[in-house]
Design a protein around this motif. Structure first.
Motif, PDB file in Angstrom:
ATOM      1  N   PRO A  72       0.811  -1.217   0.000  1.00 62.10           N
ATOM      2  CA  PRO A  72       0.000   0.000   0.000  1.00 62.10           C
ATOM      3  C   PRO A  72       0.849   1.273   0.000  1.00 62.10           C
ATOM      4  O   PRO A  72       0.303   2.376   0.039  1.00 62.10           O
ATOM      5  N   LEU A  73       2.170   1.106  -0.039  1.00 60.50           N
ATOM      6  CA  LEU A  73       3.080   2.253  -0.056  1.00 60.50           C
ATOM      7  C   LEU A  73       3.630   2.528  -1.452  1.00 60.50           C
ATOM      8  O   LEU A  73       3.809   3.680  -1.845  1.00 60.50           O
ATOM      9  N   ASP A  74       3.900   1.471  -2.202  1.00 65.45           N
ATOM     10  CA  ASP A  74       4.604   1.623  -3.474  1.00 65.45           C
ATOM     11  C   ASP A  74       3.796   2.366  -4.535  1.00 65.45           C
ATOM     12  O   ASP A  74       4.372   2.901  -5.485  1.00 65.45           O
ATOM     13  N   SER A  75       2.479   2.390  -4.392  1.00 70.03           N
ATOM     14  CA  SER A  75       1.640   3.030  -5.412  1.00 70.03           C
ATOM     15  C   SER A  75       1.491   4.532  -5.200  1.00 70.03           C
ATOM     16  O   SER A  75       0.870   5.214  -6.021  1.00 70.03           O
ATOM     17  N   GLU A  76       2.071   5.056  -4.125  1.00 68.93           N
ATOM     18  CA  GLU A  76       1.914   6.484  -3.837  1.00 68.93           C
ATOM     19  C   GLU A  76       2.418   7.328  -5.008  1.00 68.93           C
ATOM     20  O   GLU A  76       3.525   7.134  -5.505  1.00 68.93           O
ATOM     21  N   ARG A 116      -2.958   5.528   5.048  1.00 69.58           N
ATOM     22  CA  ARG A 116      -1.725   6.190   4.610  1.00 69.58           C
ATOM     23  C   ARG A 116      -2.019   7.573   4.041  1.00 69.58           C
ATOM     24  O   ARG A 116      -1.332   8.554   4.351  1.00 69.58           O
ATOM     25  N   TYR A 117      -3.054   7.675   3.222  1.00 69.77           N
ATOM     26  CA  TYR A 117      -3.412   8.938   2.569  1.00 69.77           C
ATOM     27  C   TYR A 117      -3.760  10.013   3.597  1.00 69.77           C
ATOM     28  O   TYR A 117      -3.356  11.176   3.458  1.00 69.77           O
ATOM     29  N   LEU A 118      -4.478   9.618   4.643  1.00 71.77           N
ATOM     30  CA  LEU A 118      -4.893  10.569   5.674  1.00 71.77           C
ATOM     31  C   LEU A 118      -3.830  10.759   6.755  1.00 71.77           C
ATOM     32  O   LEU A 118      -3.989  11.613   7.626  1.00 71.77           O
ATOM     33  N   GLY A 119      -2.769   9.954   6.702  1.00 69.53           N
ATOM     34  CA  GLY A 119      -1.704  10.067   7.691  1.00 69.53           C
ATOM     35  C   GLY A 119      -2.144   9.689   9.090  1.00 69.53           C
ATOM     36  O   GLY A 119      -1.692  10.281  10.076  1.00 69.53           O
ATOM     37  N   LEU A 120      -2.998   8.667   9.190  1.00 72.17           N
ATOM     38  CA  LEU A 120      -3.579   8.321  10.488  1.00 72.17           C
ATOM     39  C   LEU A 120      -2.712   7.393  11.323  1.00 72.17           C
ATOM     40  O   LEU A 120      -2.985   7.194  12.511  1.00 72.17           O
ATOM     41  N   GLY A 121      -1.699   6.795  10.717  1.00 72.33           N
ATOM     42  CA  GLY A 121      -0.864   5.875  11.477  1.00 72.33           C
ATOM     43  C   GLY A 121       0.270   5.348  10.627  1.00 72.33           C
ATOM     44  O   GLY A 121       0.498   5.796   9.499  1.00 72.33           O
ATOM     45  N   ASN A 122       0.960   4.384  11.177  1.00 74.23           N
ATOM     46  CA  ASN A 122       2.100   3.773  10.507  1.00 74.23           C
ATOM     47  C   ASN A 122       1.616   2.558   9.718  1.00 74.23           C
ATOM     48  O   ASN A 122       1.232   1.540  10.297  1.00 74.23           O
ATOM     49  N   VAL A 123       1.608   2.692   8.396  1.00 76.68           N
ATOM     50  CA  VAL A 123       1.256   1.571   7.525  1.00 76.68           C
ATOM     51  C   VAL A 123       2.566   0.866   7.187  1.00 76.68           C
ATOM     52  O   VAL A 123       3.409   1.415   6.476  1.00 76.68           O
ATOM     53  N   CYS A 124       2.742  -0.333   7.710  1.00 77.34           N
ATOM     54  CA  CYS A 124       4.048  -0.986   7.607  1.00 77.34           C
ATOM     55  C   CYS A 124       3.886  -2.486   7.372  1.00 77.34           C
ATOM     56  O   CYS A 124       2.818  -3.055   7.599  1.00 77.34           O
ATOM     57  N   ARG A 125       4.970  -3.097   6.940  1.00 73.12           N
ATOM     58  CA  ARG A 125       4.968  -4.538   6.701  1.00 73.12           C
ATOM     59  C   ARG A 125       4.999  -5.287   8.034  1.00 73.12           C
ATOM     60  O   ARG A 125       5.705  -4.901   8.963  1.00 73.12           O
ATOM     61  N   ARG A 126       4.228  -6.358   8.106  1.00 72.75           N
ATOM     62  CA  ARG A 126       4.257  -7.223   9.282  1.00 72.75           C
ATOM     63  C   ARG A 126       5.546  -8.036   9.330  1.00 72.75           C
ATOM     64  O   ARG A 126       6.172  -8.265   8.293  1.00 72.75           O
ATOM     65  N   ARG A 127       5.918  -8.481  10.517  1.00 73.82           N
ATOM     66  CA  ARG A 127       7.098  -9.343  10.626  1.00 73.82           C
ATOM     67  C   ARG A 127       6.888 -10.654   9.878  1.00 73.82           C
ATOM     68  O   ARG A 127       7.817 -11.224   9.315  1.00 73.82           O
ATOM     69  N   SER A 128       5.651 -11.154   9.905  1.00 70.52           N
ATOM     70  CA  SER A 128       5.304 -12.356   9.150  1.00 70.52           C
ATOM     71  C   SER A 128       3.888 -12.175   8.627  1.00 70.52           C
ATOM     72  O   SER A 128       3.081 -11.462   9.234  1.00 70.52           O
ATOM     73  N   PRO A 129       3.556 -12.794   7.493  1.00 71.64           N
ATOM     74  CA  PRO A 129       2.214 -12.618   6.929  1.00 71.64           C
ATOM     75  C   PRO A 129       1.136 -13.141   7.871  1.00 71.64           C
ATOM     76  O   PRO A 129       1.341 -14.119   8.597  1.00 71.64           O
ATOM     77  N   ALA A 130      -0.008 -12.480   7.855  1.00 69.68           N
ATOM     78  CA  ALA A 130      -1.181 -12.965   8.584  1.00 69.68           C
ATOM     79  C   ALA A 130      -2.111 -13.617   7.576  1.00 69.68           C
ATOM     80  O   ALA A 130      -2.502 -12.994   6.590  1.00 69.68           O
ATOM     81  N   PHE A 131      -2.427 -14.864   7.815  1.00 74.59           N
ATOM     82  CA  PHE A 131      -3.365 -15.547   6.933  1.00 74.59           C
ATOM     83  C   PHE A 131      -4.107 -16.597   7.732  1.00 74.59           C
ATOM     84  O   PHE A 131      -3.500 -17.441   8.391  1.00 74.59           O
ATOM     85  N   GLY A 132      -5.437 -16.525   7.684  1.00 76.15           N
ATOM     86  CA  GLY A 132      -6.236 -17.529   8.368  1.00 76.15           C
ATOM     87  C   GLY A 132      -7.483 -16.947   8.987  1.00 76.15           C
ATOM     88  O   GLY A 132      -7.939 -15.860   8.626  1.00 76.15           O
ATOM     89  N   TRP A 163       0.684  -6.504   5.429  1.00 74.40           N
ATOM     90  CA  TRP A 163       0.819  -5.135   5.914  1.00 74.40           C
ATOM     91  C   TRP A 163      -0.150  -4.891   7.053  1.00 74.40           C
ATOM     92  O   TRP A 163      -1.115  -5.628   7.238  1.00 74.40           O
ATOM     93  N   GLN A 164       0.090  -3.830   7.808  1.00 72.11           N
ATOM     94  CA  GLN A 164      -0.752  -3.516   8.950  1.00 72.11           C
ATOM     95  C   GLN A 164      -0.740  -2.017   9.218  1.00 72.11           C
ATOM     96  O   GLN A 164       0.125  -1.282   8.714  1.00 72.11           O
ATOM     97  N   VAL A 165      -1.705  -1.588  10.024  1.00 71.52           N
ATOM     98  CA  VAL A 165      -1.773  -0.196  10.468  1.00 71.52           C
ATOM     99  C   VAL A 165      -1.613  -0.185  11.982  1.00 71.52           C
ATOM    100  O   VAL A 165      -2.419  -0.766  12.710  1.00 71.52           O
ATOM    101  N   ILE A 166      -0.551   0.465  12.455  1.00 71.81           N
ATOM    102  CA  ILE A 166      -0.271   0.562  13.889  1.00 71.81           C
ATOM    103  C   ILE A 166       0.116   2.008  14.210  1.00 71.81           C
ATOM    104  O   ILE A 166       0.156   2.862  13.326  1.00 71.81           O
ATOM    105  N   GLU A 167       0.393   2.265  15.489  1.00 77.85           N
ATOM    106  CA  GLU A 167       0.899   3.574  15.937  1.00 77.85           C
ATOM    107  C   GLU A 167       0.030   4.719  15.412  1.00 77.85           C
ATOM    108  O   GLU A 167       0.499   5.647  14.750  1.00 77.85           O
ATOM    109  N   LEU A 168      -1.244   4.654  15.738  1.00 80.27           N
ATOM    110  CA  LEU A 168      -2.185   5.661  15.253  1.00 80.27           C
ATOM    111  C   LEU A 168      -1.850   7.047  15.791  1.00 80.27           C
ATOM    112  O   LEU A 168      -1.410   7.202  16.930  1.00 80.27           O
TER     113      LEU A 168
END
Length: 277
Positions: A72-76, A116-132, A163-168
């Protein structure tokens, strides 16, 4: 309660970048079923946003922007993203003055883009993928959210993200009136912040990190793929993997979320039900 009109138009913004997926099928089926149950003329059109750069106009009542692959960052700054956010701004401006408001649902990748667009928090890669299949927890605001009213605490969701949204930034959240509605399950043994799983950005815009459209059929297909099976077992263990498969047969787990969430979002738009209980 009667709908305010019989004919409704829904724009589905396909963010999957032409990658095969189950999300579009699920959304089509939910919209078709909803129209049949409520005897509505519900017309929906799909727009391929990221490759063909298709975008709807403002003639629609409801907009659903899907999940999708990639960062979600590379398309900026890309052309498609500039046009996409121009539409988001146009919808927001419409809702400031028009009597008939337009409702917007942002799913997973779309949710991350908006944060990311609104600058509401840290949009960052997770340490490991979440799936399930995982439980998520309502916040105090989430307990009052009408769209969540048929869901228990916790409720179960399909999570599929790198990816995830943290540190709002709570000052920015407060400035636009945004509220966190759900957060990631607690993991006492993991010293990491719990990710944000749902935000009400405004009275007319709701976003989820998870996939509320996901059904047991699609999720079972994914979990039985060897790559996904190995991923879940590596990250969570074999016991958790088999538990996820069992949860797919439980009507109180992801099928409850599937059956309740987007229909409640549509209820809010079509029947003008209040956001707060």
């Amino acid at each position: 309660m009667r709908p305010t009109k019989q004919h409704w138009k829904v724009a589905v913004l396909d963010m999957y970048e032409q990658v095969p997926n189950e999300g579009m099928r699920c959304i089509r089926e939910i919209l078709t079923s909803y129209a049949r149950i409520h005897a509505l003329q519900l017309e929906f059109h799909e727009y391929e946003v990221r490759v063909q750069q298709q975008l709807p106009d403002l003639s629609y009542d409801i907009y659903i922007s899907t999940g999708g692959p990639g960062s979600p960052l590379d398309s900026e700054g890309s052309e498609w993203e500039q046009r996409y956010f121009r539409l988001m701004e146009d919808i927001s401006e419409w809702n400031e003055t028009a009597i008939d408001k337009k409702q917007l649902l942002l799913i997973c990748h779309s949710f991350q883009l908006m944060c990311r667009y609104l600058g509401l928090g840290n949009v960052c890669r997770r340490r490991s993928p979440a799936f399930g299949v995982f439980p998520v927890h309502k916040t105090t605001a989430g307990e009052q959210e009408q769209v969540f009213s048929e869901l228990p605490e916790p409720y179960y969701i399909v999570d599929s993200r790198n990816w995830q949204v943290i540190e709002l930034d709570h000052q920015k959240m407060d400035a636009i009136g945004a509220q966190v509605l759900a957060i990631e399950k607690e993991r006492p043994h993991v010293p990491l912040e719990r990710a944000t799983m749902a935000i009400r950005f405004s009275d007319y815009c709701l976003g989820t990190q998870f996939h509320p459209e996901a059904d047991a059929t699609g999720m079972r297909m994914y979990l039985l793929q060897q790559e996904k099976k190995n991923q879940v077992i590596t990250n969570y263990g074999a016991e958790k993997y088999h538990s996820m498969l069992e949860h797919l047969s439980d009507p109180d787990k992801i099928m409850l979320t599937h059956d309740a969430f987007i229909p409640a979002f549509l209820d809010n738009a079509i029947f003008k039900r209040p956001l707060l209980q």
